[in-house]
Design a protein around this motif. Sequence first.
Motif, short mmCIF file in Angstrom:
data_model
loop_
_atom_site.label_atom_id
_atom_site.label_comp_id
_atom_site.label_asym_id
_atom_site.label_seq_id
_atom_site.Cartn_x
_atom_site.Cartn_y
_atom_site.Cartn_z
N SER A 79 32.86 26.49 38.55
CA SER A 79 33.50 26.83 37.28
C SER A 79 32.86 26.03 36.15
O SER A 79 32.43 24.90 36.36
N TRP B 177 33.93 30.39 32.77
CA TRP B 177 33.40 31.30 33.78
C TRP B 177 33.63 30.70 35.16
O TRP B 177 33.64 29.47 35.34
N TYR C 4 33.08 35.77 39.47
CA TYR C 4 34.46 36.02 39.88
C TYR C 4 35.35 36.35 38.67
O TYR C 4 36.13 37.29 38.71
N SER C 5 35.24 35.55 37.61
CA SER C 5 36.07 35.83 36.43
C SER C 5 35.42 35.28 35.18
O SER C 5 34.61 34.35 35.23
N ARG C 6 35.82 35.87 34.05
CA ARG C 6 35.43 35.37 32.73
C ARG C 6 36.70 35.25 31.90
O ARG C 6 37.51 36.18 31.86
N THR C 7 36.87 34.11 31.25
CA THR C 7 38.10 33.84 30.51
C THR C 7 37.76 33.43 29.08
O THR C 7 36.82 32.66 28.85
N VAL D 184 41.84 37.07 30.75
CA VAL D 184 41.03 36.90 31.96
C VAL D 184 40.49 38.26 32.41
O VAL D 184 41.27 39.21 32.61
N ALA D 185 39.19 38.35 32.58
CA ALA D 185 38.55 39.54 33.13
C ALA D 185 38.12 39.21 34.55
O ALA D 185 37.24 38.38 34.77
N ASN D 186 38.75 39.85 35.53
CA ASN D 186 38.42 39.63 36.94
C ASN D 186 37.26 40.54 37.31
O ASN D 186 37.37 41.77 37.21
N ARG D 187 36.15 39.95 37.76
CA ARG D 187 34.95 40.73 38.03
C ARG D 187 34.98 41.41 39.39
O ARG D 187 34.11 42.23 39.69
N GLN E 279 43.41 43.08 38.45
CA GLN E 279 43.81 41.69 38.22
C GLN E 279 43.41 41.17 36.85
O GLN E 279 43.61 39.99 36.56
N ASP E 280 42.83 42.02 36.01
CA ASP E 280 42.62 41.62 34.62
C ASP E 280 43.97 41.26 34.02
O ASP E 280 44.96 41.96 34.24
#
Length: 284
Positions: free
Chosen positions: A82, A106, A114-117, A143-146, A151-152
């Motif tokens: 992270s 990230w 995995y995710s971008r916040t 939160v964008a869950n990749r 789960q966004d």
Amino acid sequence: GGSAEVALAPDSNINRATRSDTLGTVIGDFILDEDARAKSGVGLDLRGQGYLRLGLLPGASLLVRASGSGTLYRRADFNDISTGLQAGPQYRWGGNQLTFSAGPAWRWYGGQPYSRTIGGNLGWQRPLGRRGQLRLEAGVAQVANRRNALQDATDFTLSAAFDRAFDARTGGGVQLTGFREAAADPGYSLARGGVSFYLFREIGRTTLVGTLGYSHLESDQRLLLYPERRIEDRYSASLAMTLRAISLGSFAPLARLRWERNRASVEIYDYRRVAAEFGLTSAF
């Protein structure tokens, strides 16, 4: 300024997974893949953060902070990395300190995004008497869950903490936290509240820190596959020791022991974990 830490980390459950080899569902028991069950291993923990404070006006400054952490294993499938960057103004008056910060973060898991916040925080800190300190913080993040668009989510956090020095070498504190995740799928939306306590003691040039924590989590709805709505009670404890008497330059040896128990209504989230860290830590 900043801090850095590097440690070897033996862990009984590196993926915080169930030990069961089956998962109960509304259509029967599924056999879990080996990687979905608890795995033990020894990783390399890396943590670091740095900050820069630039004066703007009397009592006001711009604070920029960068942080990163990672746990790396020989098998890269469980690597967890992270990083984040935040910036914003900080104001000081009397004994008060008010900080606004915002920025991106990230996360990568198993070598894949995995995710971008993107979010922001507001923090307020003030002394209470000569030995106490109160800290309040609130935040919101998108939160964008990749891995799974369901789960966004929009996350909301709130915390209050009180720290107190009992004498020149002993102190402690308590923290209350609240968390709300409003996800695209109500089955992934959840609320969590918790409390934690810590106590530290300076013995010569050795610092001992002990913590205890509890949190309760509930999801809004059950996911279609599971027979029950997700409800959890998580208990945690840790004991850490920093040995500054045998420091190596600015680095001092660190040993930390952690224990976790998560009791969950959905079997896949039910786990036990014992982990340790042996390494070096530094603040500069």
